[in-house]
Design a protein around this motif. Structure first.
Motif, PDB file in Angstrom:
ATOM      1  N   TYR A 140       0.805  -1.224   0.000  1.00  0.00           N
ATOM      2  CA  TYR A 140       0.000   0.000   0.000  1.00  0.00           C
ATOM      3  C   TYR A 140       0.832   1.266   0.000  1.00  0.00           C
ATOM      4  O   TYR A 140       0.299   2.347  -0.245  1.00  0.00           O
ATOM      5  N   ILE A 141       2.138   1.131   0.251  1.00  0.00           N
ATOM      6  CA  ILE A 141       2.953   2.356   0.197  1.00  0.00           C
ATOM      7  C   ILE A 141       2.967   2.899  -1.221  1.00  0.00           C
ATOM      8  O   ILE A 141       3.082   4.105  -1.447  1.00  0.00           O
ATOM      9  N   VAL A 142       2.790   2.021  -2.225  1.00  0.00           N
ATOM     10  CA  VAL A 142       2.747   2.475  -3.625  1.00  0.00           C
ATOM     11  C   VAL A 142       1.493   3.303  -3.862  1.00  0.00           C
ATOM     12  O   VAL A 142       1.534   4.336  -4.528  1.00  0.00           O
ATOM     13  N   LEU A 143       0.371   2.849  -3.268  1.00  0.00           N
ATOM     14  CA  LEU A 143      -0.882   3.567  -3.478  1.00  0.00           C
ATOM     15  C   LEU A 143      -0.986   4.800  -2.591  1.00  0.00           C
ATOM     16  O   LEU A 143      -1.668   5.754  -2.928  1.00  0.00           O
ATOM     17  N   GLN A 144      -0.343   4.752  -1.412  1.00  0.00           N
ATOM     18  CA  GLN A 144      -0.547   5.797  -0.415  1.00  0.00           C
ATOM     19  C   GLN A 144       0.762   6.344   0.140  1.00  0.00           C
ATOM     20  O   GLN A 144       0.983   6.308   1.356  1.00  0.00           O
ATOM     21  N   PRO A 145       1.647   6.872  -0.686  1.00  0.00           N
ATOM     22  CA  PRO A 145       2.899   7.386  -0.121  1.00  0.00           C
ATOM     23  C   PRO A 145       2.681   8.531   0.868  1.00  0.00           C
ATOM     24  O   PRO A 145       3.388   8.619   1.873  1.00  0.00           O
ATOM     25  N   SER A 182      -3.348  15.034   5.899  1.00  0.00           N
ATOM     26  CA  SER A 182      -4.011  13.731   6.040  1.00  0.00           C
ATOM     27  C   SER A 182      -5.473  13.836   5.623  1.00  0.00           C
ATOM     28  O   SER A 182      -6.024  12.908   5.013  1.00  0.00           O
ATOM     29  N   LEU A 183      -6.110  14.997   5.915  1.00  0.00           N
ATOM     30  CA  LEU A 183      -7.499  15.173   5.479  1.00  0.00           C
ATOM     31  C   LEU A 183      -7.585  15.225   3.964  1.00  0.00           C
ATOM     32  O   LEU A 183      -8.509  14.658   3.363  1.00  0.00           O
ATOM     33  N   VAL A 184      -6.597  15.868   3.317  1.00  0.00           N
ATOM     34  CA  VAL A 184      -6.573  15.918   1.855  1.00  0.00           C
ATOM     35  C   VAL A 184      -6.478  14.506   1.289  1.00  0.00           C
ATOM     36  O   VAL A 184      -7.204  14.130   0.359  1.00  0.00           O
ATOM     37  N   GLN A 185      -5.586  13.721   1.888  1.00  0.00           N
ATOM     38  CA  GLN A 185      -5.428  12.338   1.421  1.00  0.00           C
ATOM     39  C   GLN A 185      -6.746  11.564   1.544  1.00  0.00           C
ATOM     40  O   GLN A 185      -7.143  10.836   0.637  1.00  0.00           O
ATOM     41  N   MET A 186      -7.445  11.791   2.663  1.00  0.00           N
ATOM     42  CA  MET A 186      -8.694  11.057   2.862  1.00  0.00           C
ATOM     43  C   MET A 186      -9.742  11.489   1.835  1.00  0.00           C
ATOM     44  O   MET A 186     -10.442  10.658   1.269  1.00  0.00           O
ATOM     45  N   LEU A 187      -9.817  12.795   1.567  1.00  0.00           N
ATOM     46  CA  LEU A 187     -10.778  13.306   0.575  1.00  0.00           C
ATOM     47  C   LEU A 187     -10.499  12.719  -0.802  1.00  0.00           C
ATOM     48  O   LEU A 187     -11.403  12.248  -1.492  1.00  0.00           O
ATOM     49  N   ALA A 231      -2.384   6.220  -6.623  1.00  0.00           N
ATOM     50  CA  ALA A 231      -0.935   6.327  -6.468  1.00  0.00           C
ATOM     51  C   ALA A 231      -0.451   7.697  -6.912  1.00  0.00           C
ATOM     52  O   ALA A 231       0.355   8.336  -6.235  1.00  0.00           O
ATOM     53  N   LEU A 232      -0.996   8.170  -8.044  1.00  0.00           N
ATOM     54  CA  LEU A 232      -0.540   9.443  -8.600  1.00  0.00           C
ATOM     55  C   LEU A 232      -0.863  10.608  -7.664  1.00  0.00           C
ATOM     56  O   LEU A 232       0.022  11.385  -7.282  1.00  0.00           O
ATOM     57  N   THR A 233      -2.140  10.705  -7.244  1.00  0.00           N
ATOM     58  CA  THR A 233      -2.527  11.847  -6.401  1.00  0.00           C
ATOM     59  C   THR A 233      -1.764  11.812  -5.084  1.00  0.00           C
ATOM     60  O   THR A 233      -1.302  12.850  -4.598  1.00  0.00           O
ATOM     61  N   SER A 234      -1.623  10.597  -4.529  1.00  0.00           N
ATOM     62  CA  SER A 234      -0.955  10.512  -3.245  1.00  0.00           C
ATOM     63  C   SER A 234       0.515  10.864  -3.371  1.00  0.00           C
ATOM     64  O   SER A 234       1.088  11.500  -2.480  1.00  0.00           O
ATOM     65  N   ALA A 235       1.132  10.468  -4.496  1.00  0.00           N
ATOM     66  CA  ALA A 235       2.539  10.809  -4.700  1.00  0.00           C
ATOM     67  C   ALA A 235       2.699  12.318  -4.821  1.00  0.00           C
ATOM     68  O   ALA A 235       3.636  12.908  -4.262  1.00  0.00           O
ATOM     69  N   LEU A 236       1.757  12.980  -5.537  1.00  0.00           N
ATOM     70  CA  LEU A 236       1.796  14.445  -5.630  1.00  0.00           C
ATOM     71  C   LEU A 236       1.686  15.058  -4.238  1.00  0.00           C
ATOM     72  O   LEU A 236       2.425  15.982  -3.880  1.00  0.00           O
ATOM     73  N   GLY A 237       0.752  14.516  -3.428  1.00  0.00           N
ATOM     74  CA  GLY A 237       0.589  15.010  -2.063  1.00  0.00           C
ATOM     75  C   GLY A 237       1.850  14.825  -1.252  1.00  0.00           C
ATOM     76  O   GLY A 237       2.256  15.718  -0.497  1.00  0.00           O
ATOM     77  N   ALA A 238       2.494  13.663  -1.400  1.00  0.00           N
ATOM     78  CA  ALA A 238       3.717  13.405  -0.655  1.00  0.00           C
ATOM     79  C   ALA A 238       4.796  14.388  -1.057  1.00  0.00           C
ATOM     80  O   ALA A 238       5.520  14.919  -0.197  1.00  0.00           O
ATOM     81  N   ALA A 239       4.895  14.667  -2.364  1.00  0.00           N
ATOM     82  CA  ALA A 239       5.891  15.639  -2.827  1.00  0.00           C
ATOM     83  C   ALA A 239       5.600  17.001  -2.218  1.00  0.00           C
ATOM     84  O   ALA A 239       6.521  17.710  -1.776  1.00  0.00           O
ATOM     85  N   ALA A 240       4.296  17.362  -2.166  1.00  0.00           N
ATOM     86  CA  ALA A 240       3.925  18.652  -1.568  1.00  0.00           C
ATOM     87  C   ALA A 240       4.320  18.697  -0.106  1.00  0.00           C
ATOM     88  O   ALA A 240       4.862  19.700   0.379  1.00  0.00           O
ATOM     89  N   LEU A 241       4.082  17.572   0.622  1.00  0.00           N
ATOM     90  CA  LEU A 241       4.426  17.530   2.053  1.00  0.00           C
ATOM     91  C   LEU A 241       5.927  17.732   2.238  1.00  0.00           C
ATOM     92  O   LEU A 241       6.361  18.522   3.085  1.00  0.00           O
TER      93      LEU A 241
END
Lengths: 168, 386
Positions: free
Chosen positions: B200-205, B327-332, B348-358
């Motif tokens: 799941y780290i691939v889907l939810q970085p 974390s709320l963004v990820q949940m949404l 995977a894509l959206t979460s990776a973008l979020g991780a980069a933003a973090l």
């Protein structure tokens, strides 16, 4: 058989912890006894095979409410140790009223229940978490949203009350 | 409650449970003793030192020697400590960690009990962890301990929220995947089996980053070790403890580090199922879980030696202003993608973008010039300018 023995052990523990909560001389000790008593009730839910409720009991009452009490004790009392302090203040009549009313309700419910096996029509069994979430988010969706909005308002209000801006 | 497999040797259920609990406790003790040794060696390596070398070959029995020394030391209780609160605090911190280890799947059939609500169980039980720390802080009769207790409680209560939300993000995905019974699940064993093809780290970085950060904070590891900071409040809530009770706290700390690492590798890294598949031999599965958990711990040590300690106001604002919104963004995002059944690559894509933003936010905050004015509480209280 083993379950019954365990049940009696936990029941005795709940009674002992509750007595400790009421009779201990320091508020800190009361709070700690309260954690034990609430955790015991959580274990009781396990005996009734309602796992979800048991875990919610641990999470909300054991983990959140009592920690809040302990934190409040820590922040508000100058002497945070377990020294005895007077708990009978001017709020005594109101406390009597509330606890008396609660006791009347509890005794009324306990006396009005048919305790024989099969006496309660739909006794809880191990309900799946999907069923619970269906009920909570689909059937009772609106009250859930309203309750969360209420909590949000309370949260914002608490922050405004607690926070003193410069120059006020 | 489900068993992991048939009872060992066909014994009655409760004897089987006791055997499994004892096995887990023994391996936990062994892991803890060698984790202290491993931490000293690894940290020494990072700091260009040698670490323990004298006790046994390459210092290998240093941990055991330390444990023996600690157990035989005098157990001192300060005179103005609150006796029972002080003495029970180590046990109150240890019990939740022990109960957490009971639900972890170390391999397909290895673990104490396979709970249907495993993931929920773990974070419900770990909420009780704070109680022991608070008891230590309140019962010691010492101002430093009280300060450490308050800091620990504030920190743990705050960081629990992003932690739980990041786990909820994973629970949303497991809820959408269907197991044999056609329903989603919170069972840790089933969650592991879902990750046979991709962890799941691939889907939810992003969720993984939030989980890891909040986990460091729950464990009081650097850079979030404010409640136990030696140079500021001389060890916080543990300041009055000595001998066996102090070693109980140490045991709890390392055991929970291991427990969290196993839990994290089960939820995010695919536990025993990835990359060798669910049909691999049990020894391979067990080895996979252990290697993953030790990688996790290695990462914790690495962060400890690299990042300096945060200040308490930085710690709180980081939690509430960065981790919680992310974390709320990820949940949404998960909610939208899962409800409309969009492909998992999008997750995977959206979460990776979020991780980069973090990561970008963290770097930007770290690069910010330090403010010359007073900060945090000092500013609110209007302390005189220097």
């Amino acid at each position: 058989m083993a379950t019954e023995v365990l049940w009696w052990i936990f029941a005795a523990a709940i009674v002992a912890f509750s007595a400790g909560t009421v009779f201990s001389r320091s508020v800190l000790h009361s709070a700690i006894f309260l954690i034990g008593s609430l955790a015991g009730v959580g274990a009781m839910y396990l005996f009734l095979t309602v796992e979800f409720l048991a875990l919610v009991q641990f999470l909300i009452y054991g983990g959140a409410v009592t920690v809040l009490i302990l934190l409040a004790l820590m922040l508000t009392r100058s002497d945070a140790r377990g020294t005895p302090d007077a708990v009978n203040g001017p709020q005594l009549p109101f406390a009597l009223l509330v606890s008396g009313g609660l006791m009347a309700v509890l005794i009324g419910v306990a006396a009005g229940t048919d305790w024989r096996p099969g006496g309660v029509p739909d006794s809880p069994t191990n309900i799946g978490i999907e069923t619970i979430s269906e009920r909570l988010f689909a059937d009772f969706g609106a009250p859930f949203v309203i309750a969360s909005a209420l909590l949000l308002v309370a949260l914002v209000g608490a922050i405004i009350l607690a926070r003193q801006e410069e120059g006020e | 409650m489900m068993l992991f497999a048939d009872a060992l040797f066909g014994l009655p259920n409760w004897i089987d449970a006791i055997i499994r609990v004892v096995l887990v406790i023994l391996s936990m003790t062994l892991v803890v003793i060698y984790l202290t040794y491993g931490e000293r060696k690894v940290v020494a390596r990072f700091q260009q030192r040698l670490g323990p070398t004298e006790t046994g070959p390459a210092g290998l029995i240093q941990g055991i020697a330390d444990a023996l020394k600690l157990v035989t030391k005098e157990d001192i209780r300060p005179k103005n400590a609150d006796r029972w609160v002080f003495e029970f605090a180590p046990y109150a911190t240890f019990i939740p960690v022990l109960m957490m280890l009971m639900a972890l799947p170390f391999a397909e059939d290895w673990g104490v009990r396979d709970l249907a609500l495993g993931m929920f169980y773990v974070f419900a039980i770990l909420g009780l962890n704070i109680v022991g720390i608070l008891m230590a802080g309140l019962g010691s009769g010492n101002k430093y301990a009280l300060l450490g207790g308050i800091r620990a409680a504030a920190q743990m209560v705050s960081y629990e929220i992003p932690l739980v939300i990041s786990l909820l993000c994973v629970a949303m995905i497991t809820g959408a995947e269907k197991d044999m019974n056609g329903t989603g699940t919170l069972n840790l064993n089933a969650i592991t089996a879902f990750q046979e093809t991709r962890p799941y780290i691939v889907l939810q970085p992003l969720a993984f980053l939030i989980f890891f950060t909040a986990m460091l904070s729950e464990l009081h590891r650097a850079p979030f070790d404010i409640p136990v900071a030696e140079s500021e409040i001389v060890g916080g809530c543990f300041v009055e403890y000595s001998g066996i009770r102090w070693s109980m706290f140490q045991l709890t700390e390392y055991a929970s580090m291991w427990g969290w690492s196993v839990f994290g590798s089960v939820v995010f890294l695919g536990g025993w199922a990835w990359p060798f598949g669910v049909d691999a031999h049990w020894s391979i599965q067990l080895g996979t879980t252990l290697v993953k958990s030790f990688l996790f711990i290695m990462l914790i040590f690495w962060v400890r030696t690299t990042v300096p300690r945060l200040r308490i106001d930085q710690l709180m604002s980081f939690c509430w202003k960065v981790l919680l919104p992310m974390s709320l963004v990820q949940m949404l995002m998960n909610g939208f993608i899962l409800v409309y059944d969009w492909p998992q690559e999008l997750l995977a894509l959206t979460s990776a973008l979020g991780a980069a933003a973090l990561v970008a936010i963290i770097i930007r905050r770290a690069m910010r010039r330090p403010s010359r004015d007073l900060v945090g509480t000092y500013k609110t209280l209007g302390a005189p300018a220097q």
